[in-house]
Design a protein around this motif. Structure first.
Motif, PDB file in Angstrom:
ATOM      1  N   MET A  14       0.931  -1.257   0.217  1.00 36.17           N
ATOM      2  CA  MET A  14      -0.026  -0.084   0.062  1.00 36.17           C
ATOM      3  C   MET A  14       0.714   1.194   0.148  1.00 36.17           C
ATOM      4  SD  MET A  14      -2.878  -1.255   2.810  1.00 36.17           S
ATOM      5  CE  MET A  14      -3.975   0.165   2.379  1.00 36.17           C
ATOM      6  N   THR A  15       0.190   2.358  -0.712  1.00 34.66           N
ATOM      7  CA  THR A  15       0.932   3.568  -0.647  1.00 34.66           C
ATOM      8  C   THR A  15       0.595   4.243   0.767  1.00 34.66           C
ATOM      9  OG1 THR A  15      -0.693   4.623  -1.553  1.00 34.66           O
ATOM     10  CG2 THR A  15       0.868   3.988  -3.022  1.00 34.66           C
ATOM     11  N   PRO A  16       1.510   4.940   1.413  1.00 39.17           N
ATOM     12  CA  PRO A  16       1.115   5.913   2.526  1.00 39.17           C
ATOM     13  C   PRO A  16      -0.294   6.305   2.604  1.00 39.17           C
ATOM     14  CG  PRO A  16       3.467   6.246   2.217  1.00 39.17           C
ATOM     15  CD  PRO A  16       2.962   5.647   0.791  1.00 39.17           C
ATOM     16  N   GLU A  17      -0.383   7.018   1.204  1.00 37.71           N
ATOM     17  CA  GLU A  17      -1.953   7.722   1.084  1.00 37.71           C
ATOM     18  C   GLU A  17      -3.134   6.625   1.357  1.00 37.71           C
ATOM     19  OE1 GLU A  17       1.248  10.004  -0.399  1.00 37.71           O
ATOM     20  OE2 GLU A  17       0.695   8.008  -1.010  1.00 37.71           O
ATOM     21  N   GLU A  18      -2.872   5.673   0.465  1.00 34.70           N
ATOM     22  CA  GLU A  18      -3.997   4.302   0.914  1.00 34.70           C
ATOM     23  C   GLU A  18      -3.991   4.196   2.318  1.00 34.70           C
ATOM     24  OE1 GLU A  18      -3.755   2.140  -3.351  1.00 34.70           O
ATOM     25  OE2 GLU A  18      -2.221   1.747  -1.858  1.00 34.70           O
ATOM     26  N   LEU A  19      -2.782   3.907   2.972  1.00 31.66           N
ATOM     27  CA  LEU A  19      -2.859   3.395   4.421  1.00 31.66           C
ATOM     28  C   LEU A  19      -3.656   4.474   5.046  1.00 31.66           C
ATOM     29  CD1 LEU A  19      -2.173   1.275   6.575  1.00 31.66           C
ATOM     30  CD2 LEU A  19       0.043   2.416   6.907  1.00 31.66           C
ATOM     31  N   PHE A  20      -3.309   5.723   5.123  1.00 31.73           N
ATOM     32  CA  PHE A  20      -3.654   6.808   5.953  1.00 31.73           C
ATOM     33  C   PHE A  20      -5.378   7.030   5.700  1.00 31.73           C
ATOM     34  CE2 PHE A  20       0.567   9.141   5.479  1.00 31.73           C
ATOM     35  CZ  PHE A  20       1.103   8.205   6.682  1.00 31.73           C
TER      36      PHE A  20
END
Length: 501
Positions: free
Chosen positions: A220-226
């Motif tokens: 996952m990209t950080p944006e997806e995780l956040f």
């Protein structure tokens, strides 16, 4: 014991069992994709000049595949409780809407495509896993607006502005504009095909329904995780720590999955790999997110095998149906084992033998067709040279001593009858005889329609088990999850538009 320690112990135990099957899966995929890796010998070390691969595995998989899922499946919901009989048609419509989603087809992601990919992985490796989920996505949409300075309307709805303009007879003063706005696009059921090395089962039980835990892995990209953390309210302190790591570009880590395996996997599929978990400008910084499901009740989310986002107790299963959200498929079942065998396992060594024989044969054919020459340059005329091209002339001073030919022996097809025998053996083992593929071949039952039909029916009988197993394990689970998740997430207004008041 902390949940992080429990997770690490479970991952270690599961990975120890899984790794040999991952290696087997990679080997099977190499045979299916026609990669020359015969008996562990890489292409650069292959002893024969001819480097052909005989794609028997490809032929086998593509012959069996349409017998398992050659068309869209048909779902027939049947009520068990008398009080549910009135809703059978509603259930059928809901499943049809979930399966034949035009928006997923527009994106090039129809559920049928994901089912086909999973079935193909089942035939190649023996196992496949799909993850069910409710998919919500927004998209940008162009919206047209209107403005009328006389009434003070700016960026208003076109119909309302035009109504006012008509009352004032000021239609010519209306200014039309357009702007890009966020608009809901997907709010639907979906499935995701889980790669064979991204699912870690409880090794103590062979039946998925009895497993105490099941771990799935994502990149996952950080944006997806956040974004996910905002929805499910992950631990704020842990997410702040991950955000600091992302900001300082220190999110990379060394996965416990061996780099040799990752390299083989990425060489085969050109997929994301460990080096992509970096902060280089030309690479996407990714996080590994593991989700450990326990008995359908609880889920634990661990990032980079280190950061627990859901606390010691985890978070409740977000789905009303308290089941682990996975759909499974098996091919050649093995008693007492979760991991089973695919179509390729039984024949790949025979395929290696056929490949060796064919390459050996073509090397010998080249040697017999392209003669060797011994040339003594002392007897070639000055200014001339010997080039063994047909219809060319080379001047020599002594024919007997200038050039000598060494001819290879003729290679007859009977010397390589073993290759034909091996191919016949592969087809016998796999059941993919000519009659199964719709070819005549030898008329074992005569050329009559009845005889041909009987032989084909007998040949196809062995595939009934595969198609029934796929129906019982995968398709019924798919229909069940479509109904249960639709019941939870579809709004009343949408139900009315789907099935009426």
């Amino acid at each position: 014991m902390s949940i992080l320690s429990i997770y690490k112990n479970r991952m270690k135990a599961s990975r120890r069992v899984c790794e040999s099957h991952w290696d087997r899966a990679i080997d099977n995929y190499k045979h299916y994709l026609g990669k020359l890796d015969v008996g562990g010998t890489k292409e650069g070390e292959y002893p024969f000049m001819s480097k052909m691969t005989i794609p028997l595995s490809y032929e086998l998989v593509e012959t069996v595949l349409p017998r398992v899922i050659g068309k869209d499946p048909e779902f027939t919901p049947i009520a068990i409780e008398p009080s549910d009989v009135a809703y059978e048609n509603t259930a059928r419509i809901a499943i049809d809407m979930g399966y034949n989603n035009p928006k997923l087809e527009l994106l090039g992601e129809p559920i049928y495509l994901k089912l086909v990919k999973g079935v193909k992985e089942t035939l190649i490796t023996g196992n496949a896993v799909w993850r069910v989920f409710w998919r919500r996505e927004n998209t940008k949409r162009i919206e047209y607006r209107a403005s009328l300075s006389r009434t003070g309307d700016e960026d208003g709805e076109i119909k309302e502005v035009l109504r006012k303009a008509k009352e004032l007879k000021a239609e010519d003063e209306v200014i039309y504009t357009k702007k890009s706005v966020d608009s809901p696009f997907l709010d639907d059921f979906d499935i995701r095909h889980v790669p064979f090395f991204h699912f870690f089962p409880d090794v103590s039980f062979s039946e998925p329904g009895r497993m105490r835990y099941q771990i799935e892995r994502y990149w996952m990209t950080p944006e997806e995780l956040f974004a996910e953390a905002d929805i499910f309210k992950y631990d704020k302190a842990v997410m702040d720590e991950i955000e600091r790591l992302v900001a300082s570009k220190r999110i990379g880590f060394t996965s416990e999955i061996g780099k040799d395996f990752l390299q083989e996997y990425n060489d085969l599929f050109a997929n994301v790999d460990d080096p992509s978990m970096s902060t280089d400008d030309d690479k996407i910084p990714l996080l590994i997110v593991d989700k450990m499901w326990e008995n359908g009740q609880t889920v634990h989310v661990i990032v980079n095998e280190k950061y627990v986002c859901t606390g010691e107790k985890g978070m409740p299963n977000p789905y009303d149906v308290k089941k682990n959200p996975f759909i499974f498929a098996n091919d050649v079942t093995i008693p007492h084992s979760y991991f089973v065998r695919g179509e390729i396992d039984a024949i790949k060594k025979l395929e290696d033998g056929v490949t060796d024989i064919y390459n050996m044969r073509f090397d010998n054919l080249l040697q017999s067709m392209l003669n060797f020459w011994l040339v003594n340059p002392n007897f070639i005329s000055e200014g001339d040279e010997f080039v063994p091209i047909p219809n060319t002339i080379t001047s020599v001073t002594d024919v007997d001593r200038a050039v000598r030919i060494i001819s290879g022996k003729d290679v007859t097809s009977t010397a390589y009858k073993e290759a034909e025998d091996l191919i016949a053996l592969v087809r016998k083992i796999s059941g993919t005889e000519d009659y199964v593929k719709g070819q005549e071949g030898q008329t074992l039952a005569g050329r009559t329609y009845g005889g041909m039909r009987l032989v084909q029916e007998m040949a196809n009988a062995r595939f009934i088990v595969k198609s029934r197993l796929f129906e019982k394990m995968a398709l019924k689970s798919l229909g069940y999850f479509i109904l249960e998740l639709s019941k939870q997430f579809i709004s009343k207004d949408r139900v009315i538009r789907m099935v009426g008041e």
